[in-house]
Design a protein around this motif. Sequence first.
Motif, PDB file in Angstrom:
ATOM      1  N   MET A  40       5.737 -13.402 -35.255  1.00  0.00           N
ATOM      2  CA  MET A  40       7.109 -13.443 -35.751  1.00  0.00           C
ATOM      3  C   MET A  40       7.057 -13.761 -37.245  1.00  0.00           C
ATOM      4  SD  MET A  40      10.290 -15.617 -34.219  1.00  0.00           S
ATOM      5  CE  MET A  40       9.127 -16.791 -33.579  1.00  0.00           C
ATOM      6  N   SER A  41       7.544 -12.857 -38.070  1.00  0.00           N
ATOM      7  CA  SER A  41       7.481 -13.015 -39.522  1.00  0.00           C
ATOM      8  C   SER A  41       8.796 -13.603 -40.033  1.00  0.00           C
ATOM      9  CB  SER A  41       7.229 -11.655 -40.174  1.00  0.00           C
ATOM     10  OG  SER A  41       7.246 -11.770 -41.571  1.00  0.00           O
ATOM     11  N   ILE A  42       8.698 -14.763 -40.687  1.00  0.00           N
ATOM     12  CA  ILE A  42       9.889 -15.431 -41.221  1.00  0.00           C
ATOM     13  C   ILE A  42      10.024 -15.081 -42.696  1.00  0.00           C
ATOM     14  CG2 ILE A  42      10.947 -17.666 -41.686  1.00  0.00           C
ATOM     15  CD1 ILE A  42       9.448 -18.793 -39.338  1.00  0.00           C
ATOM     16  N   PRO A  43      11.191 -14.637 -43.138  1.00  0.00           N
ATOM     17  CA  PRO A  43      11.391 -14.351 -44.566  1.00  0.00           C
ATOM     18  C   PRO A  43      11.023 -15.555 -45.423  1.00  0.00           C
ATOM     19  CG  PRO A  43      13.254 -13.552 -43.278  1.00  0.00           C
ATOM     20  CD  PRO A  43      12.387 -14.327 -42.335  1.00  0.00           C
ATOM     21  N   HIS A  44      10.425 -15.295 -46.566  1.00  0.00           N
ATOM     22  CA  HIS A  44       9.952 -16.368 -47.446  1.00  0.00           C
ATOM     23  C   HIS A  44      11.063 -17.346 -47.809  1.00  0.00           C
ATOM     24  CE1 HIS A  44       7.855 -18.411 -50.682  1.00  0.00           C
ATOM     25  NE2 HIS A  44       8.840 -18.116 -51.499  1.00  0.00           N
ATOM     26  N   ILE A  86      10.356 -22.886 -40.963  1.00  0.00           N
ATOM     27  CA  ILE A  86      11.733 -22.434 -41.125  1.00  0.00           C
ATOM     28  C   ILE A  86      12.649 -23.652 -41.319  1.00  0.00           C
ATOM     29  CG2 ILE A  86      12.212 -22.437 -38.636  1.00  0.00           C
ATOM     30  CD1 ILE A  86      13.909 -19.899 -39.115  1.00  0.00           C
ATOM     31  N   PHE A  87      13.648 -23.489 -42.193  1.00  0.00           N
ATOM     32  CA  PHE A  87      14.601 -24.573 -42.432  1.00  0.00           C
ATOM     33  C   PHE A  87      15.335 -24.939 -41.148  1.00  0.00           C
ATOM     34  CE2 PHE A  87      14.493 -22.824 -46.830  1.00  0.00           C
ATOM     35  CZ  PHE A  87      14.251 -24.001 -47.531  1.00  0.00           C
ATOM     36  N   THR A  88      15.502 -26.236 -40.907  1.00  0.00           N
ATOM     37  CA  THR A  88      16.359 -26.706 -39.820  1.00  0.00           C
ATOM     38  C   THR A  88      17.657 -27.299 -40.364  1.00  0.00           C
ATOM     39  OG1 THR A  88      15.283 -28.869 -39.780  1.00  0.00           O
ATOM     40  CG2 THR A  88      14.380 -27.180 -38.327  1.00  0.00           C
ATOM     41  N   ASP A  89      17.574 -27.891 -41.572  1.00  0.00           N
ATOM     42  CA  ASP A  89      18.749 -28.494 -42.211  1.00  0.00           C
ATOM     43  C   ASP A  89      18.565 -28.373 -43.729  1.00  0.00           C
ATOM     44  OD1 ASP A  89      21.011 -29.874 -42.851  1.00  0.00           O
ATOM     45  OD2 ASP A  89      20.325 -31.828 -42.100  1.00  0.00           O
ATOM     46  N   PRO A  90      18.806 -27.173 -44.294  1.00  0.00           N
ATOM     47  CA  PRO A  90      18.535 -26.961 -45.720  1.00  0.00           C
ATOM     48  C   PRO A  90      19.486 -27.735 -46.626  1.00  0.00           C
ATOM     49  CG  PRO A  90      19.618 -25.037 -44.773  1.00  0.00           C
ATOM     50  CD  PRO A  90      19.305 -25.960 -43.639  1.00  0.00           C
ATOM     51  N   VAL A  91      18.921 -28.417 -47.623  1.00  0.00           N
ATOM     52  CA  VAL A  91      19.712 -29.139 -48.622  1.00  0.00           C
ATOM     53  C   VAL A  91      19.159 -28.803 -50.009  1.00  0.00           C
ATOM     54  CG1 VAL A  91      20.387 -31.053 -47.112  1.00  0.00           C
ATOM     55  CG2 VAL A  91      18.231 -31.186 -48.368  1.00  0.00           C
ATOM     56  N   ARG A 130      21.928 -21.789 -44.405  1.00  0.00           N
ATOM     57  CA  ARG A 130      21.938 -22.068 -42.969  1.00  0.00           C
ATOM     58  C   ARG A 130      22.583 -20.927 -42.188  1.00  0.00           C
ATOM     59  NH1 ARG A 130      22.276 -26.398 -39.149  1.00  0.00           N
ATOM     60  NH2 ARG A 130      21.916 -28.014 -40.707  1.00  0.00           N
ATOM     61  N   HIS A 131      23.709 -20.413 -42.713  1.00  0.00           N
ATOM     62  CA  HIS A 131      24.403 -19.316 -42.042  1.00  0.00           C
ATOM     63  C   HIS A 131      23.528 -18.064 -41.986  1.00  0.00           C
ATOM     64  CE1 HIS A 131      27.677 -16.787 -40.710  1.00  0.00           C
ATOM     65  NE2 HIS A 131      27.531 -15.999 -41.756  1.00  0.00           N
ATOM     66  N   LEU A 132      22.824 -17.768 -43.087  1.00  0.00           N
ATOM     67  CA  LEU A 132      21.941 -16.605 -43.110  1.00  0.00           C
ATOM     68  C   LEU A 132      20.815 -16.739 -42.095  1.00  0.00           C
ATOM     69  CD1 LEU A 132      21.702 -15.997 -46.962  1.00  0.00           C
ATOM     70  CD2 LEU A 132      22.865 -14.538 -45.290  1.00  0.00           C
ATOM     71  N   ILE A 133      20.254 -17.942 -41.988  1.00  0.00           N
ATOM     72  CA  ILE A 133      19.171 -18.162 -41.030  1.00  0.00           C
ATOM     73  C   ILE A 133      19.684 -17.994 -39.601  1.00  0.00           C
ATOM     74  CG2 ILE A 133      17.612 -19.923 -40.091  1.00  0.00           C
ATOM     75  CD1 ILE A 133      17.352 -21.033 -42.939  1.00  0.00           C
ATOM     76  N   GLU A 134      20.877 -18.545 -39.334  1.00  0.00           N
ATOM     77  CA  GLU A 134      21.441 -18.419 -37.986  1.00  0.00           C
ATOM     78  C   GLU A 134      21.717 -16.961 -37.635  1.00  0.00           C
ATOM     79  OE1 GLU A 134      24.786 -21.011 -38.199  1.00  0.00           O
ATOM     80  OE2 GLU A 134      23.610 -22.830 -37.746  1.00  0.00           O
ATOM     81  N   ARG A 135      22.182 -16.192 -38.610  1.00  0.00           N
ATOM     82  CA  ARG A 135      22.414 -14.759 -38.363  1.00  0.00           C
ATOM     83  C   ARG A 135      21.102 -14.052 -38.092  1.00  0.00           C
ATOM     84  NH1 ARG A 135      26.146 -11.662 -42.492  1.00  0.00           N
ATOM     85  NH2 ARG A 135      25.540 -10.047 -41.015  1.00  0.00           N
ATOM     86  N   TRP A 136      20.072 -14.393 -38.888  1.00  0.00           N
ATOM     87  CA  TRP A 136      18.773 -13.755 -38.698  1.00  0.00           C
ATOM     88  C   TRP A 136      18.192 -14.091 -37.329  1.00  0.00           C
ATOM     89  CZ3 TRP A 136      13.841 -16.132 -38.335  1.00  0.00           C
ATOM     90  CH2 TRP A 136      12.764 -15.247 -38.375  1.00  0.00           C
ATOM     91  N   LEU A 137      18.336 -15.358 -36.918  1.00  0.00           N
ATOM     92  CA  LEU A 137      17.809 -15.775 -35.624  1.00  0.00           C
ATOM     93  C   LEU A 137      18.507 -15.074 -34.460  1.00  0.00           C
ATOM     94  CD1 LEU A 137      17.406 -19.608 -36.229  1.00  0.00           C
ATOM     95  CD2 LEU A 137      15.564 -18.009 -35.743  1.00  0.00           C
ATOM     96  N   GLN A 189      16.841 -24.264 -33.621  1.00  0.00           N
ATOM     97  CA  GLN A 189      17.960 -23.724 -34.399  1.00  0.00           C
ATOM     98  C   GLN A 189      18.889 -22.869 -33.548  1.00  0.00           C
ATOM     99  OE1 GLN A 189      18.859 -25.050 -37.089  1.00  0.00           O
ATOM    100  NE2 GLN A 189      18.284 -23.704 -38.749  1.00  0.00           N
ATOM    101  N   LEU A 190      18.326 -22.167 -32.569  1.00  0.00           N
ATOM    102  CA  LEU A 190      19.127 -21.271 -31.737  1.00  0.00           C
ATOM    103  C   LEU A 190      19.852 -21.995 -30.600  1.00  0.00           C
ATOM    104  CD1 LEU A 190      17.117 -17.952 -31.333  1.00  0.00           C
ATOM    105  CD2 LEU A 190      19.401 -18.234 -32.278  1.00  0.00           C
TER     106      LEU A 190
END
Length: 409
Positions: free
Chosen positions: A1-5, A15-20, A64-71, A142-143
């Motif tokens: 599974m390739s995660i975007p940089h 992968i970020f769980t709580d990005p700040v 966070r929203h982008l990661i959730e959409r990607w997931l 995250q999911l």
Amino acid sequence: MSIPHLFRCPISLDIFTDPVTLWTGQTYDRPCIERWLAAGHRTCPVTVQPLGDVTVLVPNHTLRHLIERWLSTDQHHLPEPAATTVVTEEAESDAEEPSLGALKRCLQQTDAAGVDKVRVGALRKVMTLASESDVGHACMLQLGFLPVLLQLVFHAPSPTPSKCHTDVEELALQCALSLMPSSAASPQLGCLNMLKNEASLASFVRLLERGRSRTKAGLGHLLETIATAAETRELALVVAASPRVWQALVPLLQHDGPATDACASEAAVRAVAAICAMEPARGSAIHHGAVSALFKHLSWASAKNGGAVSSALATVEAMATSEAGRRAVLLSPGAMQALVRHVFMMSSSNNGSEHAVAALLAVCRESRAARSEAIGAGVVTQLLLLLHSQCGTMANAKARALLKLLKSM
């Protein structure tokens, strides 16, 4: 599974769980940057720019929203662990190209024939991913896998429970424990508050009473998490005030029957220790016989050179700060002898000397009879051995205070 940089924390590379975001414009995962700052660093890890004495962490909601959409796209597929047994057409198509979304759907099925077999296969895959892949672990968290797993554990009991159904409960609990965030401050632990629901708490008690040993041990670990997590402080007090929980938990402390193995007993002790770290919970523990049960655990642990000795002694020390707790110690058969025995032990695995001395000090201050009993049990010799060993500063100070008290006899 390739995660975007851009979805990876530059510190952990997970992968970020709580990005700040810092004022420097760099984004980090909150647990990682908080550990960096707690270690005394005052620079941005990437840019090395000074941060000053007060560092503001701004939640990066867009990322966070982008990661959730990607997931949620299901376009990223999982590495293949063990094959998952499936029975529905939808699940069969998912199995051809397994994804996190497909795995979650398998767990959420409710109306398919043979659903428990489907869930067992899916849960085995979750367990493999959680233990072997940091990326899989973070993505499942995250999911929203954790609340789904907890729902599988704490549900209304089946009128005709099968072995497969029991397997689902046990596997779901082990998967949930493997996905638990390591930080007690994680907001994701808030999903445990489902146990405030009366039916869910009843399921918890049922499993604590009748579950397999591994399940009982897992529930002990879960209780320890509930008692220490920031998001579940209110739930911890609800659990501590429940007579049904104590009636199921106290027998596990004693390790006195075939239904309780060592792991379950030790997990129960650590759970009680965590609960009793909250002062309002100690009265309930004392009332339901936890003090006597802890001394029974100490008796078994000393004989077998195992058990959660330090946690048990720390809990006794905490309870001995109240009059009711001291009275319970004095009324527990063999309690003073057990405390004296643990003042100094050759076993390097027992680091509870300080707790034993502190509990003795608390009880002996209030009772001349306790002082006589402690002296009769050989406490003076034990204290002198402790003082001549490499004990800690606090243990040394408490041992000297106890010796001074005993000299007044």
